[in-house]
Design an enzyme around this catalytic site. Structure first.
Site, mmCIF file in Angstrom:
data_model
loop_
_atom_site.group_PDB
_atom_site.id
_atom_site.type_symbol
_atom_site.label_atom_id
_atom_site.label_comp_id
_atom_site.label_asym_id
_atom_site.label_seq_id
_atom_site.Cartn_x
_atom_site.Cartn_y
_atom_site.Cartn_z
ATOM 1 N N GLN A 182 0.837 -1.216 0.000
ATOM 2 C CA GLN A 182 0.000 0.000 0.000
ATOM 3 C C GLN A 182 0.867 1.260 0.000
ATOM 4 O OE1 GLN A 182 -0.574 -2.705 1.852
ATOM 5 N NE2 GLN A 182 -2.709 -2.931 2.434
ATOM 6 N N ASP B 86 -6.043 1.792 12.501
ATOM 7 C CA ASP B 86 -7.253 1.046 12.169
ATOM 8 C C ASP B 86 -8.152 0.874 13.388
ATOM 9 O OD1 ASP B 86 -6.887 -0.117 9.215
ATOM 10 O OD2 ASP B 86 -4.975 0.155 10.212
HETATM 11 O O1 MRU Z 1 -5.224 -3.286 5.043
HETATM 12 P P1 MRU Z 1 -5.496 -1.824 4.813
HETATM 13 O O2 MRU Z 1 -4.847 -1.294 3.589
HETATM 14 O O3 MRU Z 1 -6.960 -1.506 4.921
HETATM 15 O O4 MRU Z 1 -4.804 -1.117 6.058
HETATM 16 C C1 MRU Z 1 -4.825 0.248 6.216
HETATM 17 C C2 MRU Z 1 -3.849 0.701 7.215
HETATM 18 O O5 MRU Z 1 -3.444 -0.004 8.097
HETATM 19 C C3 MRU Z 1 -3.360 2.076 7.073
HETATM 20 O O6 MRU Z 1 -2.069 2.148 7.593
HETATM 21 C C4 MRU Z 1 -4.114 3.160 7.698
HETATM 22 O O7 MRU Z 1 -3.347 3.863 8.581
HETATM 23 C C5 MRU Z 1 -5.326 2.971 8.457
HETATM 24 S S1 MRU Z 1 -6.560 3.812 7.649
HETATM 25 C C6 MRU Z 1 -6.220 5.504 7.587
#
Ligand code: MRU
Length: 348
Positions: free
Chosen positions: A199, A240
């Site tokens: 990501q 999250d």
């Molecule tokens: O698995 P994902 O791509 O949904 O995870 C997203 C994250 O962990 C991000 O680092 C993010 O900080 C959280 S949402 C702003």
């Protein structure tokens, strides 16, 4: 500054960027069933805690959109509950998913006291739109509150994507950077690649390039060395789910980045909306951590990189203890050295 709209309601469907296609293609997909939204969340076509919450809210509406306008209210409320439970099973860690679904169900019940099926459906679409619009406003406030925190620094490391594409617009961790750039500050971002689904390199680097902000991609295992070499002034990440004592779950690898930052006396910040706090969990040890398919590690992006039959450990998130976090930046303000008392005060 040009921001990509991650997702929005478009006539009779949810229109969203298919993030699995980034960075090679910016493709929008239209989804008009709750099953489609469930799959999009599960497959990470839409991802990032606030964006997952927004998508789920529209998913819930899609689950009842075709219900007859003159149908029974009790039956409709049952369908709302079933759709919410179904969507809640798409991913376990980002609490914004459950927060948005709870808000939608509560709204349906409230409107049921004064209207029929038609009114409830109309109100559910309006509520999903309100959740999305609030997400935009909240992220903007996180940016406003976070910019003074980051202002003394120039070279900022981030992990995963907590930018506009993890929310409806602006993002959480990247919002203070966007606000700063708007005001003439020069930031340079170091984006951890973020194994196994990348990501950081696919999404963070993509959106920063679109916004013309200098970005350097590094392998996750380079972050500590970049700090040791004096290349990083501060770290900012999203979250999250944040427990009531300030422990913060974020993309796997975040904890290691926080430890490295601590060892190098580099400030480590978390930026997140109040909807990412789970005030019912006393500590981060109670946060459910998603485990994803081993194939993401052994067969990432079309190439086998581990022998057949090998065991794989693939948690999607880890938890950074509050004591490693210099401050949590929210739309309500900045919580320095977070602890239970300060975090619980945010709930009011
Ligand atoms: O698995 P994902 O791509 O949904 O995870 C997203 C994250 O962990 C991000 O680092 C993010 O900080 C959280 S949402 C702003």
């Amino acid at each position: 500054m040009r921001h990509i709209k991650t997702l929005e309601w478009d006539g009779d469907a949810l229109k969203m960027v298919d993030q699995t296609q980034l960075p090679s293609q910016l493709v929008y997909e239209k989804i008009d069933t709750c099953e489609g939204v469930y799959d999009a969340i599960r497959q990470l076509k839409v991802r990032g805690a606030p964006a997952i919450g927004d998508a789920a809210a529209f998913g819930l509406y899609l689950g009842v959109m075709r219900y007859p306008d003159d149908g029974s209210v009790e039956e409709l409320l049952l369908q709302v509950e079933k759709t919410a439970e179904y969507l809640a099973a798409s991913r376990p860690t980002a609490v914004n998913l459950f927060w948005a679904l709870d808000r939608m169900r509560a709204h349906a019940k409230k409107v049921a006291g004064r209207g029929g099926a038609r009114e409830i459906k109309k109100a559910l679409l309006a509520e999903a739109q309100a959740i999305r619009e609030e997400d935009v406003r909240t992220c903007r406030l996180i940016g406003e509150n976070g910019f003074p925190v980051l202002e003394p620094f120039g070279r900022i490391l981030t992990h995963c994507n907590a930018g506009g594409l993890a929310t409806a617009e602006y993002g959480t961790a990247l919002a203070p950077i966007y606000v700063g750039i708007e005001r003439g500050k020069k930031f340079e971002v170091y984006a951890d690649e973020t194994r196994p689904l990348l990501q950081g390199s696919r999404i963070t680097a993509f959106e920063l390039r679109q916004a013309d902000i200098p970005v350097t991609v590094l392998c996750d295992n380079t972050a500590a060395w970049a700090m040791a070499k004096g290349l990083i002034d501060a770290v900012i990440v999203g979250a999250d789910r944040i427990a009531a004592n300030g422990d913060a779950a974020n993309k796997i690898g975040t904890y290691g980045v926080a430890l490295a930052a601590h060892a190098h006396k580099i400030p480590f910040y978390v930026a997140a909306p109040i909807s990412t706090f789970d005030f019912e969990l006393e500590t981060g040890s109670a946060i459910p951590i998603e485990e994803r398919a081993g194939a993401e590690v052994t067969h990432g992006f079309g190439r086998q990189t581990a022998p057949d039959g090998v065991a794989v450990y693939n948690p999607a998130f880890d938890v950074t203890p509050a004591k490693l976090i210099r401050a949590i930046i929210t739309e309500k303000g900045v919580v320095e050295a977070p602890d239970s008392a300060k975090v619980k005060a945010l709930a009011k």
